[in-house]
Design an enzyme around this catalytic site. Structure first.
Site, PDB file in Angstrom:
ATOM      1  N   GLU A 195       0.877   6.824  -6.701  1.00 31.50           N
ATOM      2  CA  GLU A 195      -0.247   7.749  -6.884  1.00 31.50           C
ATOM      3  C   GLU A 195       0.224   9.197  -6.756  1.00 31.50           C
ATOM      4  OE1 GLU A 195      -3.025   6.453  -3.960  1.00 31.50           O
ATOM      5  OE2 GLU A 195      -3.225   4.464  -4.862  1.00 31.50           O
ATOM      6  N   TYR A 255       0.829  -1.207   0.000  1.00 32.68           N
ATOM      7  CA  TYR A 255       0.000   0.000   0.000  1.00 32.68           C
ATOM      8  C   TYR A 255       0.863   1.256   0.000  1.00 32.68           C
ATOM      9  CZ  TYR A 255      -3.057   3.734   1.523  1.00 32.68           C
ATOM     10  OH  TYR A 255      -3.710   4.921   1.607  1.00 32.68           O
TER      11      TYR A 255
END
Length: 220
Positions: free
Chosen positions: A152, A145
């Site tokens: 991102e 993650y």
């Protein structure tokens, strides 16, 4: 009857997500092996529709948590659902960003996260959870993650750089001046960093609770 319908719905949802993420990852892997770096440029065109469906359907997971179907914490899931859909349906939809290698890395990590989650969810639905799968999900999920959050951020940064060089915004956002788009994205970068930090902290706490709960079951 209600229990059967609920079971079928949850099973179908998790099976769809598992199969879709498996197909996307297999497609990306095969294309990379066949075409090398050239496959990175059109990753979005080859898997964008399926990826969009997967991410759009994750909105249902918020209702799963609210209804008690999913025992996960609401805040990490809410942040992941909102920021991924926002990123996918605004920034990644820009043609100039779709061909960036970071988009391919982003999709790859999203699929790894999906394949860490949904197999375990399926086993839990069928009443046969696995300790190994549980450990893999809550242990490998956190570093994956973090990497996904970094990609991102890089995607947003590249979008900001492109918009500033172009001198005009290309995102279809309800704002009066397109020049404000880079400013909004820079603000979003800060929100992403803060939200990802809080999410990682809660994921670590959730991992600790889930593994402690499993250990208590084993001792009984």
């Amino acid at each position: 009857m209600w229990f059967t319908a609920r079971f079928l719905y949850v099973f179908t949802y998790n099976m769809f997500q598992f199969c879709a993420h498996t197909w996307i990852l297999a497609n990306m892997t095969v294309r990379f092996l066949m075409f090398g770096r050239d496959a990175l440029a059109d990753t979005f065109y080859s898997i964008g529709v399926v990826m969009s469906l997967c991410q759009l359907f994750t909105v249902l997971e918020l209702f799963h948590i609210a209804d008690g179907i999913d025992k996960s914490w609401i805040l990490p899931r809410l942040f992941q659902v909102v920021e991924r859909n926002l990123l996918l349906f605004t920034i990644v939809m820009m043609e100039e960003i779709q061909s960036k290698p970071v988009v391919c890395a982003q999709f790859f990590l999203w699929n790894i996260l999906g394949l860490l989650r949904y197999p375990q969810e399926l086993l839990c639905v069928m009443g046969s959870p696995s300790l190994n799968m549980l450990w893999n999900r809550y242990t490998l999920y956190v570093p994956t993650y973090i990497l996904a959050a970094v990609t991102e951020g890089v995607t947003v940064y590249q979008a900001v750089s492109h918009l500033e060089k172009a001198g005009r915004g290309r995102l279809q956002l309800p704002i009066s001046s397109p020049n404000r788009v880079p400013i909004l994205l820079k603000t979003y970068l800060i929100i992403l960093a803060v939200g990802a930090t809080v999410t990682v902290w809660q994921l670590v706490k959730e991992r600790q609770q889930r593994l402690e709960k499993w250990n208590k079951k084993l001792k009984k």
